[in-house]
Motif scaffolding. Structure first.
Motif, PDB file in Angstrom:
ATOM      1  N   ARG A 150       0.627  -1.210   0.096  1.00 40.44           N
ATOM      2  CA  ARG A 150       0.114   0.093   0.061  1.00 40.44           C
ATOM      3  C   ARG A 150       0.903   1.160   0.126  1.00 40.44           C
ATOM      4  NH1 ARG A 150      -4.894  -1.308   4.360  1.00 40.44           N
ATOM      5  NH2 ARG A 150      -5.714  -3.330   3.239  1.00 40.44           N
ATOM      6  N   LEU A 151       2.179   1.223   0.087  1.00 45.58           N
ATOM      7  CA  LEU A 151       3.081   2.313   0.019  1.00 45.58           C
ATOM      8  C   LEU A 151       2.734   3.173  -1.190  1.00 45.58           C
ATOM      9  CD1 LEU A 151       5.211   3.703   1.359  1.00 45.58           C
ATOM     10  CD2 LEU A 151       6.920   2.402   0.080  1.00 45.58           C
ATOM     11  N   GLN A 152       2.489   4.553  -0.852  1.00 47.81           N
ATOM     12  CA  GLN A 152       2.156   5.512  -2.158  1.00 47.81           C
ATOM     13  C   GLN A 152       3.259   6.475  -2.095  1.00 47.81           C
ATOM     14  OE1 GLN A 152      -1.725   6.890  -1.378  1.00 47.81           O
ATOM     15  NE2 GLN A 152      -2.582   4.891  -0.872  1.00 47.81           N
ATOM     16  N   ARG A 153       3.869   6.888  -1.320  1.00 45.23           N
ATOM     17  CA  ARG A 153       4.733   7.920  -1.231  1.00 45.23           C
ATOM     18  C   ARG A 153       6.142   7.843  -0.558  1.00 45.23           C
ATOM     19  NH1 ARG A 153       5.398  12.693   2.562  1.00 45.23           N
ATOM     20  NH2 ARG A 153       6.297  14.390   1.263  1.00 45.23           N
ATOM     21  N   ILE A 154       7.401   8.322  -0.622  1.00 44.60           N
ATOM     22  CA  ILE A 154       8.423   8.330  -0.058  1.00 44.60           C
ATOM     23  C   ILE A 154       9.241   9.595   0.072  1.00 44.60           C
ATOM     24  CG2 ILE A 154       8.600   5.748   0.115  1.00 44.60           C
ATOM     25  CD1 ILE A 154      11.042   6.075  -1.956  1.00 44.60           C
ATOM     26  N   VAL A 155       9.643   9.862   0.865  1.00 48.27           N
ATOM     27  CA  VAL A 155      10.523  10.992   0.906  1.00 48.27           C
ATOM     28  C   VAL A 155      12.193  10.604   0.948  1.00 48.27           C
ATOM     29  CG1 VAL A 155      11.116  13.353   1.831  1.00 48.27           C
ATOM     30  CG2 VAL A 155       8.963  12.786   1.612  1.00 48.27           C
ATOM     31  N   ILE A 156      12.883  10.772   0.174  1.00 44.40           N
ATOM     32  CA  ILE A 156      14.195  10.109   0.125  1.00 44.40           C
ATOM     33  C   ILE A 156      15.408  10.923  -0.459  1.00 44.40           C
ATOM     34  CG2 ILE A 156      14.013   9.176  -2.095  1.00 44.40           C
ATOM     35  CD1 ILE A 156      15.385   6.419  -1.126  1.00 44.40           C
ATOM     36  N   PRO A 157      16.609  11.085   0.394  1.00 46.72           N
ATOM     37  CA  PRO A 157      17.504  11.997  -0.117  1.00 46.72           C
ATOM     38  C   PRO A 157      18.190  11.417  -1.600  1.00 46.72           C
ATOM     39  CG  PRO A 157      18.401  10.496   1.377  1.00 46.72           C
ATOM     40  CD  PRO A 157      16.975  10.242   1.312  1.00 46.72           C
ATOM     41  N   LEU A 158      18.782  12.400  -2.153  1.00 49.31           N
ATOM     42  CA  LEU A 158      19.389  12.268  -3.614  1.00 49.31           C
ATOM     43  C   LEU A 158      20.854  12.136  -3.388  1.00 49.31           C
ATOM     44  CD1 LEU A 158      18.524  12.714  -6.757  1.00 49.31           C
ATOM     45  CD2 LEU A 158      19.193  15.020  -6.291  1.00 49.31           C
ATOM     46  N   LYS A 159      21.078  10.789  -3.646  1.00 52.43           N
ATOM     47  CA  LYS A 159      22.553  10.337  -3.384  1.00 52.43           C
ATOM     48  C   LYS A 159      22.884   9.318  -4.182  1.00 52.43           C
ATOM     49  CE  LYS A 159      22.816  11.707   1.556  1.00 52.43           C
ATOM     50  NZ  LYS A 159      23.093  11.301   3.134  1.00 52.43           N
ATOM     51  N   ARG A 160      24.191   9.267  -4.512  1.00 49.30           N
ATOM     52  CA  ARG A 160      24.684   8.001  -5.100  1.00 49.30           C
ATOM     53  C   ARG A 160      24.804   6.865  -4.491  1.00 49.30           C
ATOM     54  NH1 ARG A 160      28.074  12.492  -6.890  1.00 49.30           N
ATOM     55  NH2 ARG A 160      28.216  12.804  -9.291  1.00 49.30           N
ATOM     56  N   ASN A 161      24.832   5.703  -4.761  1.00 46.92           N
ATOM     57  CA  ASN A 161      25.213   4.599  -4.065  1.00 46.92           C
ATOM     58  C   ASN A 161      24.052   4.250  -2.881  1.00 46.92           C
ATOM     59  OD1 ASN A 161      27.197   4.176  -5.849  1.00 46.92           O
ATOM     60  ND2 ASN A 161      28.533   5.475  -4.956  1.00 46.92           N
ATOM     61  N   ASP A 194      10.560  -3.695  -4.035  1.00 43.48           N
ATOM     62  CA  ASP A 194       9.698  -4.687  -4.976  1.00 43.48           C
ATOM     63  C   ASP A 194       8.527  -4.930  -4.259  1.00 43.48           C
ATOM     64  OD1 ASP A 194       9.935  -6.188  -7.297  1.00 43.48           O
ATOM     65  OD2 ASP A 194      10.743  -7.972  -6.204  1.00 43.48           O
ATOM     66  N   GLY A 195       7.305  -5.064  -5.120  1.00 45.52           N
ATOM     67  CA  GLY A 195       5.933  -5.347  -4.722  1.00 45.52           C
ATOM     68  C   GLY A 195       5.321  -4.072  -4.154  1.00 45.52           C
ATOM     69  N   CYS A 196       5.977  -2.987  -4.241  1.00 49.19           N
ATOM     70  CA  CYS A 196       5.372  -1.626  -3.723  1.00 49.19           C
ATOM     71  C   CYS A 196       4.222  -1.164  -5.127  1.00 49.19           C
ATOM     72  CB  CYS A 196       6.281  -0.719  -3.094  1.00 49.19           C
ATOM     73  SG  CYS A 196       7.192  -1.421  -1.679  1.00 49.19           S
ATOM     74  N   ASP A 197       3.464  -1.733  -5.369  1.00 48.11           N
ATOM     75  CA  ASP A 197       2.773  -1.476  -6.688  1.00 48.11           C
ATOM     76  C   ASP A 197       2.088  -0.308  -6.700  1.00 48.11           C
ATOM     77  OD1 ASP A 197       3.871  -3.770  -7.794  1.00 48.11           O
ATOM     78  OD2 ASP A 197       2.306  -4.840  -7.438  1.00 48.11           O
ATOM     79  N   GLN A 198       1.740   0.038  -5.507  1.00 46.84           N
ATOM     80  CA  GLN A 198       1.061   1.538  -5.302  1.00 46.84           C
ATOM     81  C   GLN A 198       2.049   2.709  -5.191  1.00 46.84           C
ATOM     82  OE1 GLN A 198      -2.505   1.451  -5.689  1.00 46.84           O
ATOM     83  NE2 GLN A 198      -1.974  -0.724  -6.200  1.00 46.84           N
ATOM     84  N   LEU A 199       3.237   2.574  -5.198  1.00 43.71           N
ATOM     85  CA  LEU A 199       4.095   3.711  -5.157  1.00 43.71           C
ATOM     86  C   LEU A 199       4.053   4.560  -6.310  1.00 43.71           C
ATOM     87  CD1 LEU A 199       6.349   5.087  -3.405  1.00 43.71           C
ATOM     88  CD2 LEU A 199       7.992   3.589  -4.410  1.00 43.71           C
ATOM     89  N   LYS A 200       3.435   5.905  -5.997  1.00 50.07           N
ATOM     90  CA  LYS A 200       3.453   6.883  -7.048  1.00 50.07           C
ATOM     91  C   LYS A 200       4.285   8.100  -6.948  1.00 50.07           C
ATOM     92  CE  LYS A 200      -1.410   5.407  -8.201  1.00 50.07           C
ATOM     93  NZ  LYS A 200      -1.377   4.074  -7.429  1.00 50.07           N
ATOM     94  N   THR A 201       4.559   8.306  -5.643  1.00 46.95           N
ATOM     95  CA  THR A 201       5.168   9.619  -5.526  1.00 46.95           C
ATOM     96  C   THR A 201       6.602   9.545  -4.570  1.00 46.95           C
ATOM     97  OG1 THR A 201       2.899  10.854  -5.230  1.00 46.95           O
ATOM     98  CG2 THR A 201       5.056  11.938  -4.572  1.00 46.95           C
TER      99      THR A 201
END
Length: 203
Positions: free
Chosen positions: A141-152, A173-180
């Motif tokens: 059901r995961l729809q949104r993540i906030v994640i840092p812009l980084k290499r590796n 993997d399997g987070c098929d609702q992830l849109k943002t």
């Protein structure tokens, strides 16, 4: 190790580590009162505490392997600004957690939040350096993540197939609702494609 019938626990201020297996299989445990001096939650510490609904981990630096695996009614976990490492399988199968805010985490290990099926959104720290493979696999059901812009940032699944080494990024993997995906801070990179975003979801 606590008796299996325990329902309420207050951690004494003299305790700075909740030891390995401390409350393992305490299926009647409903409430844990912590304090600001706890630095580590040990491996399997609250494994299979099925009735535990919330816990305050504001002072914790490390959460051990499988620490909360199977806490299926755990809805609210308060993480503070000291947390650095969430070890493998820490919250696997915590199917009631809906929101994650990890303001200081540096490393999220293998399958740390695997099959957290109610999880909707995640905010990750700009200090984040590593998300190991399958960390959020099956968070359907995961729809949104906030994640840092980084290499590796992502470690790789390496599968030997037809004598060729194939690189697979399976963190989501399997987070098929992830849109943002909100990218924040971190190092400058030339293309978003280098984050391997196309491989976050099931192919």
């Amino acid at each position: 190790r606590a008796p299996l019938h325990v329902t309420h626990v207050r951690i004494d201020e003299s305790v700075d580590v909740i030891e390995e297996n401390a409350f393992r299989d305490c299926e009647h445990l409903v409430q844990v009162e912590t304090h600001d001096g706890i630095r580590r939650v040990g491996n399997w510490a609250f494994f299979n505490c099925k009735l535990l609904r919330q816990i305050n981990l504001k002072s914790v630096v490390e959460i051990g392997r499988s620490a909360f695996w199977g806490c299926e009614n755990l809805e609210s976990v308060e993480f503070g600004d000291k947390l650095e490492t969430i070890e493998s399988f820490s919250f696997k199968g915590c199917i009631s957690i809906k929101h994650l805010k990890l303001p200081s985490v540096i490393t999220i290990e293998l399958q740390a939040f695997c099959n957290c099926k109610a999880l909707i959104d995640i905010e990750l720290s700009e200090r984040l350096e590593t998300i190991e493979t399958r960390a959020f696999i099956g968070c359907e059901r995961l729809q949104r993540i906030v994640i840092p812009l980084k290499r590796n940032l992502f470690s790789i699944d390496r599968l030997l197939h037809l004598d060729r080494l194939r690189r697979k990024y399976k963190q989501f993997d399997g987070c098929d609702q992830l849109k943002t995906v909100d990218l924040v801070g971190g190092a400058h990179i030339k293309t978003v494609a280098s984050l391997h975003m196309e491989s976050w979801r099931s192919e």
